[in-house]
Design a protein around this motif. Structure first.
Motif, PDB file in Angstrom:
ATOM      1  N   GLU A 154      -3.410   9.107  25.736  1.00  0.00           N
ATOM      2  CA  GLU A 154      -3.356   8.382  24.470  1.00  0.00           C
ATOM      3  C   GLU A 154      -2.441   9.068  23.463  1.00  0.00           C
ATOM      4  N   ALA A 155      -2.418  10.406  23.492  1.00  0.00           N
ATOM      5  CA  ALA A 155      -1.629  11.142  22.493  1.00  0.00           C
ATOM      6  C   ALA A 155      -0.150  11.196  22.835  1.00  0.00           C
ATOM      7  N   ALA A 156       0.233  10.794  24.031  1.00  0.00           N
ATOM      8  CA  ALA A 156       1.650  10.830  24.398  1.00  0.00           C
ATOM      9  C   ALA A 156       2.478   9.937  23.491  1.00  0.00           C
ATOM     10  N   SER A 157       1.906   8.859  22.959  1.00  0.00           N
ATOM     11  CA  SER A 157       2.638   7.955  22.066  1.00  0.00           C
ATOM     12  C   SER A 157       2.934   8.596  20.717  1.00  0.00           C
ATOM     13  N   LEU A 158       2.292   9.726  20.412  1.00  0.00           N
ATOM     14  CA  LEU A 158       2.553  10.445  19.160  1.00  0.00           C
ATOM     15  C   LEU A 158       3.626  11.509  19.327  1.00  0.00           C
ATOM     16  N   GLY A 159       4.078  11.722  20.558  1.00  0.00           N
ATOM     17  CA  GLY A 159       5.042  12.784  20.793  1.00  0.00           C
ATOM     18  C   GLY A 159       4.410  14.155  20.875  1.00  0.00           C
ATOM     19  N   VAL A 160       3.098  14.217  21.164  1.00  0.00           N
ATOM     20  CA  VAL A 160       2.394  15.493  21.279  1.00  0.00           C
ATOM     21  C   VAL A 160       1.717  15.563  22.650  1.00  0.00           C
ATOM     22  N   GLU A 161       1.346  16.770  23.049  1.00  0.00           N
ATOM     23  CA  GLU A 161       0.631  16.997  24.304  1.00  0.00           C
ATOM     24  C   GLU A 161      -0.704  17.670  24.000  1.00  0.00           C
ATOM     25  N   VAL A 162      -1.763  17.083  24.494  1.00  0.00           N
ATOM     26  CA  VAL A 162      -3.086  17.707  24.382  1.00  0.00           C
ATOM     27  C   VAL A 162      -3.215  18.696  25.533  1.00  0.00           C
ATOM     28  N   ILE A 163      -3.267  19.966  25.227  1.00  0.00           N
ATOM     29  CA  ILE A 163      -3.284  21.016  26.252  1.00  0.00           C
ATOM     30  C   ILE A 163      -4.690  21.244  26.796  1.00  0.00           C
ATOM     31  N   ASP A 164      -5.669  21.218  25.911  1.00  0.00           N
ATOM     32  CA  ASP A 164      -7.035  21.504  26.370  1.00  0.00           C
ATOM     33  C   ASP A 164      -8.031  20.921  25.380  1.00  0.00           C
ATOM     34  N   VAL A 165      -9.203  20.541  25.908  1.00  0.00           N
ATOM     35  CA  VAL A 165     -10.325  20.086  25.081  1.00  0.00           C
ATOM     36  C   VAL A 165     -11.583  20.791  25.574  1.00  0.00           C
ATOM     37  N   ARG A 166     -12.301  21.407  24.661  1.00  0.00           N
ATOM     38  CA  ARG A 166     -13.535  22.124  25.003  1.00  0.00           C
ATOM     39  C   ARG A 166     -14.695  21.596  24.169  1.00  0.00           C
ATOM     40  N   LEU A 167     -15.801  21.312  24.841  1.00  0.00           N
ATOM     41  CA  LEU A 167     -17.022  20.923  24.140  1.00  0.00           C
ATOM     42  C   LEU A 167     -17.691  22.184  23.618  1.00  0.00           C
ATOM     43  N   THR A 168     -17.785  22.314  22.310  1.00  0.00           N
ATOM     44  CA  THR A 168     -18.361  23.526  21.730  1.00  0.00           C
ATOM     45  C   THR A 168     -19.854  23.395  21.458  1.00  0.00           C
ATOM     46  N   ARG A 169     -20.343  22.161  21.321  1.00  0.00           N
ATOM     47  CA  ARG A 169     -21.782  21.985  21.061  1.00  0.00           C
ATOM     48  C   ARG A 169     -22.227  20.643  21.612  1.00  0.00           C
ATOM     49  N   THR A 170     -23.333  20.657  22.315  1.00  0.00           N
ATOM     50  CA  THR A 170     -23.965  19.421  22.800  1.00  0.00           C
ATOM     51  C   THR A 170     -25.467  19.567  22.567  1.00  0.00           C
ATOM     52  N   ASP A 171     -25.938  18.976  21.507  1.00  0.00           N
ATOM     53  CA  ASP A 171     -27.347  19.112  21.118  1.00  0.00           C
ATOM     54  C   ASP A 171     -27.976  17.735  20.940  1.00  0.00           C
ATOM     55  N   LEU A 172     -29.278  17.741  20.911  1.00  0.00           N
ATOM     56  CA  LEU A 172     -30.032  16.533  20.589  1.00  0.00           C
ATOM     57  C   LEU A 172     -30.123  16.370  19.075  1.00  0.00           C
ATOM     58  N   PRO A 173     -30.120  15.148  18.569  1.00  0.00           N
ATOM     59  CA  PRO A 173     -30.343  14.954  17.122  1.00  0.00           C
ATOM     60  C   PRO A 173     -31.699  15.516  16.708  1.00  0.00           C
ATOM     61  N   LYS A 174     -31.777  16.029  15.503  1.00  0.00           N
ATOM     62  CA  LYS A 174     -33.012  16.673  15.049  1.00  0.00           C
ATOM     63  C   LYS A 174     -34.212  15.735  15.130  1.00  0.00           C
TER      64      LYS A 174
END
Length: 289
Positions: A154-174
């Motif tokens: 999806e980001a290729a149309s912006l002229g950028v490259e997404v190198i990496d994506v990391r999930l930093t938090r996955t929690d349940l709603p309070k």
């Protein structure tokens, strides 16, 4: 003198024009040369470069890898259990011309906003296709790779490259924590009860097999003991028979003495029998003397 007065300002103006025509490209950046807002040149090689003074302008962009922390969002996995997720992405500008056409004069700030939307949409799409147990597991690398690949397309149309994506938090709603933990506890207790039941069943099978083995071994031992006892009795009877055959009178005499010894022990032994009982034959007969 007049010519000197003219040459000095001319030299100053020429120097100013020369300075405005030259610019330096840092190794950490890329430069666009614009003329009336249109891209005329791209400078990516570090060093000295030139432009047309007062006609062309330059715009500098980062050539380094940039970071993008996303805001926490709520996602709904395949099992309808809501989760709060945030991520951290790394990206870089790869095509300056496309990048300029996509974000205009707003540059990297506009690119961050659009990338944030792209990454959030990718997170929702990928995590919505798997159960929450997969999202909450220790190994989320395949999920993060899928999010990265989707966001990269999806980001290729912006002229950028997404190198990496990391999930930093996955929690349940309070608001869901208590009910979710109770449900998880009930599931674990049910699994524990199943394991205990299977363990008890296995223990009963082992105990029954052990009891059967004990019975079999005891029966076999008793059978062998009866056989040995029978063989010993047979051998004893054979010895008795042989002794009786050699001297019946002496055999009867020794057997009577043995009986006297066993029955007439010290103590309060009482015997009730007729005086002429055969038991005392050797005590009253001439052969006893």
């Amino acid at each position: 003198m007049k010519s000197l007065n003219i040459l000095i300002p001319a030299a100053i103006i020429a120097g100013a024009v020369a300075l405005s025509a030259a610019f330096v490209v840092d190794e950490r950046e890329k430069v666009l040369v614009l003329q009336f807002g249109q891209v005329k040149a791209i400078r990516e090689t570090p060093g000295l470069a030139f432009k047309i003074p007062f006609v062309q302008d330059i715009v500098r962009y980062e050539d380094r890898i940039l970071s993008l922390p996303t805001e926490p969002i709520e996602v709904t996995p395949l099992d309808d259990r809501r989760l709060v997720v945030d991520a951290f992405a790394r990206w870089r500008i790869t095509d300056l011309r496309v990048f300029r056409e996509s974000v205009g004069v707003f540059g990297e700030a506009a690119a961050r906003d659009r990338l944030d939307s792209i990454i959030n949409a990718s997170i929702r799409e990928v995590l919505g296709s798997v159960p929450s147990t997969t999202v909450l597991s220790d190994d989320r690398t395949p999920l993060m790779n899928r999010i990265r690949d989707l966001a990269r397309r999806e980001a290729a149309s912006l002229g950028v490259e997404v190198i990496d994506v990391r999930l930093t938090r996955t929690d349940l709603p309070k608001q869901n924590l208590a009910s979710t933990y109770a449900r998880m506890r009930a599931e674990r207790e049910r699994e524990a009860a199943d394991e205990i039941a299977r363990g008890n069943e296995a223990a009963q099978r082992v105990r029954a097999a052990a009891d059967r083995t004990v019975v079999e071994l005891t029966s076999e031992a008793r059978k062998n003991a009866d056989i040995i006892r029978g063989e010993a009795d047979a051998e004893r009877n054979a010895v008795y028979a042989e002794a009786y055959g050699q001297d019946a009178e002496f055999f009867a005499f020794t057997r009577s003495l043995t009986a006297y010894e066993r029955s007439l022990q010290a103590g309060n032994t009482s015997m009730v029998m007729k005086p002429d009982s055969e038991f005392f034959d050797y005590l009253k007969s001439d052969s006893a003397r």
